[in-house]
Design an enzyme around this catalytic site. Sequence first.
Site, PDB file in Angstrom:
ATOM      1  N   VAL A 190      -4.746 -11.061   5.999  1.00 42.18           N
ATOM      2  CA  VAL A 190      -4.812 -11.093   7.400  1.00 42.18           C
ATOM      3  C   VAL A 190      -6.173 -11.963   8.039  1.00 42.18           C
ATOM      4  O   VAL A 190      -5.829 -12.108   9.295  1.00 42.18           O
ATOM      5  CB  VAL A 190      -4.831  -9.483   7.886  1.00 42.18           C
ATOM      6  CG1 VAL A 190      -3.432  -8.839   7.644  1.00 42.18           C
ATOM      7  CG2 VAL A 190      -5.775  -8.862   7.162  1.00 42.18           C
ATOM      8  N   LYS A 206     -10.126   8.726  12.310  1.00 42.57           N
ATOM      9  CA  LYS A 206     -11.614   8.229  12.132  1.00 42.57           C
ATOM     10  C   LYS A 206     -11.878   7.340  13.214  1.00 42.57           C
ATOM     11  O   LYS A 206     -13.077   7.107  13.459  1.00 42.57           O
ATOM     12  CB  LYS A 206     -12.102   7.698  10.651  1.00 42.57           C
ATOM     13  CG  LYS A 206     -11.728   8.840   9.706  1.00 42.57           C
ATOM     14  CD  LYS A 206     -11.953   8.281   8.457  1.00 42.57           C
ATOM     15  CE  LYS A 206     -12.065   9.462   7.214  1.00 42.57           C
ATOM     16  NZ  LYS A 206     -10.626  10.112   7.211  1.00 42.57           N
ATOM     17  N   ARG A 222      -2.318  -9.405  -0.263  1.00 44.49           N
ATOM     18  CA  ARG A 222      -3.002 -10.323  -0.803  1.00 44.49           C
ATOM     19  C   ARG A 222      -3.050 -10.329  -2.471  1.00 44.49           C
ATOM     20  O   ARG A 222      -2.808 -11.498  -3.244  1.00 44.49           O
ATOM     21  CB  ARG A 222      -4.685 -10.111  -0.771  1.00 44.49           C
ATOM     22  CG  ARG A 222      -5.072 -10.387   0.723  1.00 44.49           C
ATOM     23  CD  ARG A 222      -6.561  -9.762   0.703  1.00 44.49           C
ATOM     24  NE  ARG A 222      -6.498  -8.490   0.229  1.00 44.49           N
ATOM     25  CZ  ARG A 222      -7.546  -7.702   0.009  1.00 44.49           C
ATOM     26  NH1 ARG A 222      -8.756  -8.073   0.217  1.00 44.49           N
ATOM     27  NH2 ARG A 222      -7.555  -6.350  -0.270  1.00 44.49           N
ATOM     28  N   LEU A 273      -1.354   0.663  12.793  1.00 42.73           N
ATOM     29  CA  LEU A 273      -1.572   1.943  12.384  1.00 42.73           C
ATOM     30  C   LEU A 273      -3.109   2.074  12.342  1.00 42.73           C
ATOM     31  O   LEU A 273      -3.948   1.498  12.088  1.00 42.73           O
ATOM     32  CB  LEU A 273      -1.406   2.146  10.800  1.00 42.73           C
ATOM     33  CG  LEU A 273       0.281   1.796  10.408  1.00 42.73           C
ATOM     34  CD1 LEU A 273       0.303   2.319   8.728  1.00 42.73           C
ATOM     35  CD2 LEU A 273       0.935   2.744  11.122  1.00 42.73           C
ATOM     36  N   GLY A 319       0.888  -1.329  -0.087  1.00 47.14           N
ATOM     37  CA  GLY A 319       0.089   0.057  -0.082  1.00 47.14           C
ATOM     38  C   GLY A 319       0.814   1.203   0.082  1.00 47.14           C
ATOM     39  O   GLY A 319       2.025   1.358   0.167  1.00 47.14           O
TER      40      GLY A 319
HETATM   41  N1  LIG Z   1      -4.250   6.894   3.870  1.00 51.70           N
HETATM   42  C1  LIG Z   1      -4.454   7.673   4.890  1.00 51.70           C
HETATM   43  O1  LIG Z   1      -4.776   8.858   4.689  1.00 51.70           O
HETATM   44  C2  LIG Z   1      -4.506   6.947   6.502  1.00 51.70           C
HETATM   45  C3  LIG Z   1      -4.670   8.017   7.381  1.00 51.70           C
HETATM   46  C4  LIG Z   1      -4.651   7.261   8.479  1.00 51.70           C
HETATM   47  C5  LIG Z   1      -4.405   5.944   8.681  1.00 51.70           C
HETATM   48  N2  LIG Z   1      -4.171   5.256   7.767  1.00 51.70           N
HETATM   49  C6  LIG Z   1      -3.997   3.736   8.109  1.00 51.70           C
HETATM   50  O2  LIG Z   1      -2.913   3.376   7.261  1.00 51.70           O
HETATM   51  C7  LIG Z   1      -2.679   2.136   6.920  1.00 51.70           C
HETATM   52  C8  LIG Z   1      -2.250   1.844   5.655  1.00 51.70           C
HETATM   53  O3  LIG Z   1      -2.890   2.597   4.722  1.00 51.70           O
HETATM   54  P1  LIG Z   1      -2.490   3.034   3.084  1.00 51.70           P
HETATM   55  O4  LIG Z   1      -2.971   4.313   2.791  1.00 51.70           O
HETATM   56  O5  LIG Z   1      -1.305   2.466   2.944  1.00 51.70           O
HETATM   57  O6  LIG Z   1      -3.654   1.893   2.496  1.00 51.70           O
HETATM   58  P2  LIG Z   1      -3.461   1.233   1.054  1.00 51.70           P
HETATM   59  O7  LIG Z   1      -2.641   2.174   0.130  1.00 51.70           O
HETATM   60  O8  LIG Z   1      -5.090   1.115   0.505  1.00 51.70           O
HETATM   61  O9  LIG Z   1      -3.009  -0.052   1.306  1.00 51.70           O
HETATM   62  C9  LIG Z   1      -3.624  -1.130   1.980  1.00 51.70           C
HETATM   63  C10 LIG Z   1      -2.668  -2.231   1.955  1.00 51.70           C
HETATM   64  O10 LIG Z   1      -3.427  -3.455   2.644  1.00 51.70           O
HETATM   65  C11 LIG Z   1      -3.577  -4.705   1.956  1.00 51.70           C
HETATM   66  N3  LIG Z   1      -4.607  -5.442   2.285  1.00 51.70           N
HETATM   67  C12 LIG Z   1      -5.686  -4.935   2.285  1.00 51.70           C
HETATM   68  N4  LIG Z   1      -6.493  -6.034   2.841  1.00 51.70           N
HETATM   69  C13 LIG Z   1      -5.846  -6.948   3.176  1.00 51.70           C
HETATM   70  C14 LIG Z   1      -6.002  -8.217   3.799  1.00 51.70           C
HETATM   71  N5  LIG Z   1      -7.030  -8.560   4.166  1.00 51.70           N
HETATM   72  N6  LIG Z   1      -4.957  -9.013   3.892  1.00 51.70           N
HETATM   73  C15 LIG Z   1      -3.733  -8.528   3.742  1.00 51.70           C
HETATM   74  N7  LIG Z   1      -3.421  -7.385   3.289  1.00 51.70           N
HETATM   75  C16 LIG Z   1      -4.400  -6.570   2.834  1.00 51.70           C
HETATM   76  C17 LIG Z   1      -3.418  -4.200   0.421  1.00 51.70           C
HETATM   77  O11 LIG Z   1      -3.043  -5.072  -0.351  1.00 51.70           O
HETATM   78  P3  LIG Z   1      -3.654  -6.182  -1.076  1.00 51.70           P
HETATM   79  O12 LIG Z   1      -5.051  -5.374  -1.466  1.00 51.70           O
HETATM   80  O13 LIG Z   1      -2.968  -6.564  -2.066  1.00 51.70           O
HETATM   81  O14 LIG Z   1      -4.046  -7.129  -0.156  1.00 51.70           O
HETATM   82  C18 LIG Z   1      -2.550  -2.817   0.649  1.00 51.70           C
HETATM   83  O15 LIG Z   1      -1.086  -3.514   0.694  1.00 51.70           O
HETATM   84  C19 LIG Z   1      -4.331   1.517   6.960  1.00 51.70           C
HETATM   85  O16 LIG Z   1      -4.377   0.852   8.309  1.00 51.70           O
HETATM   86  C20 LIG Z   1      -5.101   2.969   7.295  1.00 51.70           C
HETATM   87  O17 LIG Z   1      -5.982   2.512   8.156  1.00 51.70           O
HETATM   88  C21 LIG Z   1      -4.365   5.774   6.443  1.00 51.70           C
END
Ligand SMILES: NC(=O)c1ccc[n+]([C@@H]2O[C@H](COP(=O)([O-])OP(=O)(O)OC[C@H]3O[C@@H](n4cnc5c(N)ncnc54)[C@H](OP(=O)(O)O)[C@@H]3O)[C@@H](O)[C@H]2O)c1
Length: 333
Positions: free
Chosen positions: A62, A127, A38, A123, A14
């Site tokens: 996960v 929200k 995944r 993380l 991600g």
């Molecule tokens: N972006 C923001 O603004 C923000 C702000 C605050 C906190 N966060 C938190 O930071 C974290 C990372 O966010 P991000 O922006 O990097 O999200 P992202 O770009 O959507 O990445 C999500 C990652 O999780 C993987 N994933 C999703 N479902 C999964 C599962 N069931 N098993 C294993 N892997 C899974 C996805 O890959 P696959 O789909 O290939 O599995 C991807 O690698 C999250 O926990 C989010 O809640 C984000």
Amino acid sequence: MFDNKTILITGGTGSFGKKYVKTLLERYKPKKIIVFSRDELKQFEMQQEYDAPCMRYFIGDVRDKDRLRRAMRGVDFVIHAAALKQVPAAEYNPMECIKTNINGAENVIEAALDNDVKKVIALSTDKAANPINLYGATKLASDKLFVAANNIAGGHKTTFSVVRYGNVVCSRGSVVPIFQKFIDEGRDHIPITHDEMTRFWISLQQGVDFVLKNFERMLGGEIFVPKIPSIRITDLAKAMAPNTPIKIIGIRPGEKLHEIMCPADLSFDTFEFEDHFVIAPGIKFSSRTNQFTTNALGESGKPVQPGYEYNSLKNPHYLSIEEIAEFNLRALK
Ligand SMILES: NC(=O)c1ccc[n+]([C@@H]2O[C@H](COP(=O)([O-])OP(=O)(O)OC[C@H]3O[C@@H](n4cnc5c(N)ncnc54)[C@H](OP(=O)(O)O)[C@@H]3O)[C@@H](O)[C@H]2O)c1
């Protein structure tokens, strides 16, 4: 701290995960970095960019505890970034979000305990503070699981902490790429849900650096919240497209006008440090006596005023339109 260590990152493909891996490779000499997610295509693409000998790519969900348990063998540190995080998708598919964000969190905890992982950081998001949407509620449940995991760790040495921050500039599905798409398409207006909306604003690199630092600071059980600026969404639109009119389209289901990171109701457990806050666990840990005013690096914090709330509206630090433009440019590098 990460030299010659094995680090596993769930959701490693991600936005956060890729930046985290890049930073680890630039600053340390890890023994292994394991990316756990995944989708094979995302992993294939990431492999083209990050193919250092220490890199390992694990396909896994996960929701699958056995796979996580296998992946965490010999792992020293875990960063749990995998999540379903689109607010509307969570509202329409609640059980999917619960399975990934809550059951997944529990599986990460159990796999980490079973493998005697040293430290885990999960993380979280703004929200999750006083949540009004399912995404936030699942992340709050996840936060609670990670905090309480320090109590069930009896006999194990694993410690668990949470890092909570707000909108990451330019992450997948976030407001900047959406506005940019409208601008590139030459639309005659930028749609905004509410003209008073404010958000916390953080770059991916700041998020990554904060997580890295907190591996050194953590005692286990804290929610770490960085002090970061706020922006008005109308100012963001003006920074990105100064000559394009704004159209108000109404607030979306599950959307807040302003975000909270440290709720007023938890002010009695909240401590202010120089560049961050710590929300200490409300529960007492059987094996720990630390009051969380001093962290593992010896940095000290002070209790906040009763009723103090760290939210994006009352944040004393706002970015001006010019500063937003500059911030976004830097964040894209
Ligand atoms: N972006 C923001 O603004 C923000 C702000 C605050 C906190 N966060 C938190 O930071 C974290 C990372 O966010 P991000 O922006 O990097 O999200 P992202 O770009 O959507 O990445 C999500 C990652 O999780 C993987 N994933 C999703 N479902 C999964 C599962 N069931 N098993 C294993 N892997 C899974 C996805 O890959 P696959 O789909 O290939 O599995 C991807 O690698 C999250 O926990 C989010 O809640 C984000």
